[in-house]
Design an enzyme around this catalytic site. Structure first.
Site, short mmCIF file in Angstrom:
data_model
loop_
_atom_site.label_atom_id
_atom_site.label_comp_id
_atom_site.label_asym_id
_atom_site.label_seq_id
_atom_site.Cartn_x
_atom_site.Cartn_y
_atom_site.Cartn_z
CD GLU A 119 -1.88 5.15 4.96
OE1 GLU A 119 -1.73 5.14 6.12
OE2 GLU A 119 -2.50 6.17 4.08
N GLY B 58 -13.54 14.63 8.74
CA GLY B 58 -12.02 14.96 9.27
C GLY B 58 -11.19 15.80 8.25
CG HIS C 80 -7.28 0.71 -5.46
ND1 HIS C 80 -6.37 0.58 -4.66
CD2 HIS C 80 -7.86 -0.67 -5.20
CE1 HIS C 80 -6.28 -0.18 -3.88
NE2 HIS C 80 -7.02 -1.25 -4.26
CE1 TYR D 292 -4.12 -1.59 5.81
CE2 TYR D 292 -2.92 0.21 4.94
CZ TYR D 292 -3.55 -0.94 4.53
OH TYR D 292 -4.00 -1.17 3.26
CB SER E 23 -0.75 -0.07 1.26
OG SER E 23 -1.41 1.27 1.49
N1 GDD Z 1 -12.35 7.56 6.29
C1 GDD Z 1 -12.32 8.73 6.26
N2 GDD Z 1 -13.51 9.42 6.94
N3 GDD Z 1 -11.07 9.49 5.97
C2 GDD Z 1 -11.36 10.98 5.85
C3 GDD Z 1 -12.68 11.60 6.73
C4 GDD Z 1 -13.52 10.52 7.15
O1 GDD Z 1 -14.46 11.01 7.36
N4 GDD Z 1 -12.42 12.97 6.50
C5 GDD Z 1 -11.23 13.23 6.06
N5 GDD Z 1 -10.44 12.00 5.82
C6 GDD Z 1 -9.20 11.80 5.15
C7 GDD Z 1 -8.34 10.93 6.00
O2 GDD Z 1 -7.95 11.43 7.08
C8 GDD Z 1 -7.39 10.53 4.96
O3 GDD Z 1 -6.30 11.32 4.87
C9 GDD Z 1 -8.17 10.59 3.66
O4 GDD Z 1 -9.21 11.18 3.96
C10 GDD Z 1 -8.20 9.39 3.15
O5 GDD Z 1 -8.86 8.48 3.90
P1 GDD Z 1 -9.43 6.85 3.39
O6 GDD Z 1 -10.38 7.14 2.54
O7 GDD Z 1 -9.98 6.16 4.84
O8 GDD Z 1 -8.34 6.05 3.01
P2 GDD Z 1 -6.71 6.12 3.49
O9 GDD Z 1 -5.94 6.94 2.47
O10 GDD Z 1 -6.44 6.31 4.96
O11 GDD Z 1 -6.49 4.50 3.10
C11 GDD Z 1 -6.83 3.61 2.19
O12 GDD Z 1 -5.85 3.79 1.01
C12 GDD Z 1 -4.88 2.92 1.07
C13 GDD Z 1 -3.80 3.10 0.17
O13 GDD Z 1 -2.88 4.36 0.33
C14 GDD Z 1 -7.10 2.21 2.51
O14 GDD Z 1 -7.85 1.66 1.50
C15 GDD Z 1 -6.07 1.43 2.92
O15 GDD Z 1 -6.41 0.35 3.11
C16 GDD Z 1 -5.16 1.64 1.42
O16 GDD Z 1 -4.01 0.74 1.87
#
Ligand code: GDD
Length: 320
Positions: free
Chosen positions: A119, A203, A171, A141, A117
């Site tokens: 991440e 957030g 994705h 994670y 990832s």
């Molecule tokens: N989930 C979430 N919910 N994220 C938020 C929110 C909210 O209400 N508000 C802002 N965010 C911001 C998070 O702080 C983060 O910076 C960004 O939106 C993306 O969050 P997510 O959609 O939860 O994805 P992620 O980037 O943390 O992780 C995803 O992508 C990775 C690949 O880089 C996941 O799918 C991981 O499993 C994956 O490895």
């Protein structure tokens, strides 16, 4: 999950016999694969249960294994760090150990795909991030994924196992879980449009991500395992956008202004954040011939269209 369902479709279309593992839950966690259910061989199992895994893999003796199993929510990983590490790190090791044993005992090679990832880049050392960029994970994670990544590299180098890590950037799709930010936004925007909800709490709106379409990305997973030699590849679009921009476009798509509906709730902040991800998938382009097919705007449109239909159904049932 999202990727498992798209990958299963892709493999079935290519004529594969597909076996999949699902975790037992008290309701049916199969909505993403209901349409292909009859073509799949499904088993209850868990990557943290090595004896169950071993029995299953020895019985199937597959040619390829795609490890998409994980507690994959970054924020949740701060609340469940041990479970996250067990599923993401030890789960990967469990599969590799079985592949290693089968190679030794039966002289059968199994190709292995590890879902690494972006991440892992976390507090990024350079932009854009590529295969040679040093890692600096920012969550339990991310740290666990780093273990999965390196143990795959190590088993490749130590035991000559055909293992590839795909370092996939975010994705998304209509099948994305509803607590990830993109889907949370498209679900809320469409429900707001139809009067089913009136606000959306988020957030950090300034976080930037390289968002692609999951359907394009599973193609890259398969391509990696068809190469002559196993290597690791970054898979990304090469564009980065903020959460705010995603909101703006998603609400615009419905003729709404996100500012009228979105509020900040610090509950969604992370103890440590990944501020910016932007991938360079030049290696995948040149060596695999892989390129993303779906633009950022089209991705949002696909998700909004799907969620509008869902909201319409919801409204219809609510009015009966
Ligand atoms: N989930 C979430 N919910 N994220 C938020 C929110 C909210 O209400 N508000 C802002 N965010 C911001 C998070 O702080 C983060 O910076 C960004 O939106 C993306 O969050 P997510 O959609 O939860 O994805 P992620 O980037 O943390 O992780 C995803 O992508 C990775 C690949 O880089 C996941 O799918 C991981 O499993 C994956 O490895």
């Amino acid at each position: 999950g999202q990727d498992g369902s798209y990958l299963a479709e892709l493999l079935l279309n290519k004529g594969y016999e597909v076996h999949g593992i699902i975790r037992r839950t008290s309701n049916f966690p199969t909505t993403r694969i209901d349409h292909i259910h009859k073509d799949l061989n499904l088993y209850y199992g868990d990557v943290t249960d090595s004896s169950c895994l071993s029995r299953m893999i020895r019985q199937i003796l597959p040619d390829e294994i795609y490890n998409l199993a994980a507690q994959s929510h970054v924020k949740v990983s701060f609340q469940e760090p041990v479970y996250t590490s067990n599923s993401v790190s030890i789960g990967t090791l469990n599969i590799l150990e079985i592949i290693r044993d089968i190679k030794e005992d039966l002289d059968k090679s199994i190709r292995f795909y590890q879902a690494s990832s972006s991440e892992m880049f976390g507090k990024v050392y350079e932009t854009p991030q590529k295969e040679t960029t040093p890692f600096y994970p920012r969550s339990p994670y991310g740290v666990a994924k780093l273990y999965g990544h390196w143990i795959t590299v190590n088993y490749r180098e130590s035991y000559n196992i055909f293992g590839c890590s795909g370092i996939l950037f975010n994705h998304e799709s209509p099948r994305r879980g509803e607590t990830f930010v993109t889907r949370k936004i498209t679900r809320a925007a469409t429900r707001i449009k139809l009067g089913l909800q009136n606000k959306l709490l988020l957030g950090n709106l300034d976080a930037k991500r390289d968002w692609g379409y999951a359907k394009d990305y599973v193609e890259a997973m398969w391509m990696m395992l068809q190469k002559e030699t196993p290597e690791d590849y970054v898979i990304s679009t090469g564009e980065t956008h903020s959460v705010r921009e995603f909101c703006e476009l998603a609400f615009n798509e419905l003729g709404l202004n996100y500012r009228d509906f979105v509020s900040i709730d610090p509950i969604y902040y992370r103890p440590s954040e990944v501020d910016l991800l932007l991938g360079d998938s030049h290696k995948a382009k040149t060596q695999l011939g892989w390129t993303p097919q779906t633009s950022f705007n089209d991705l949002i449109r696909i998700m909004i269209e799907n969620d509008l239909q869902l909201a319409e159904k919801e409204k219809f049932y609510a009015s009966r």
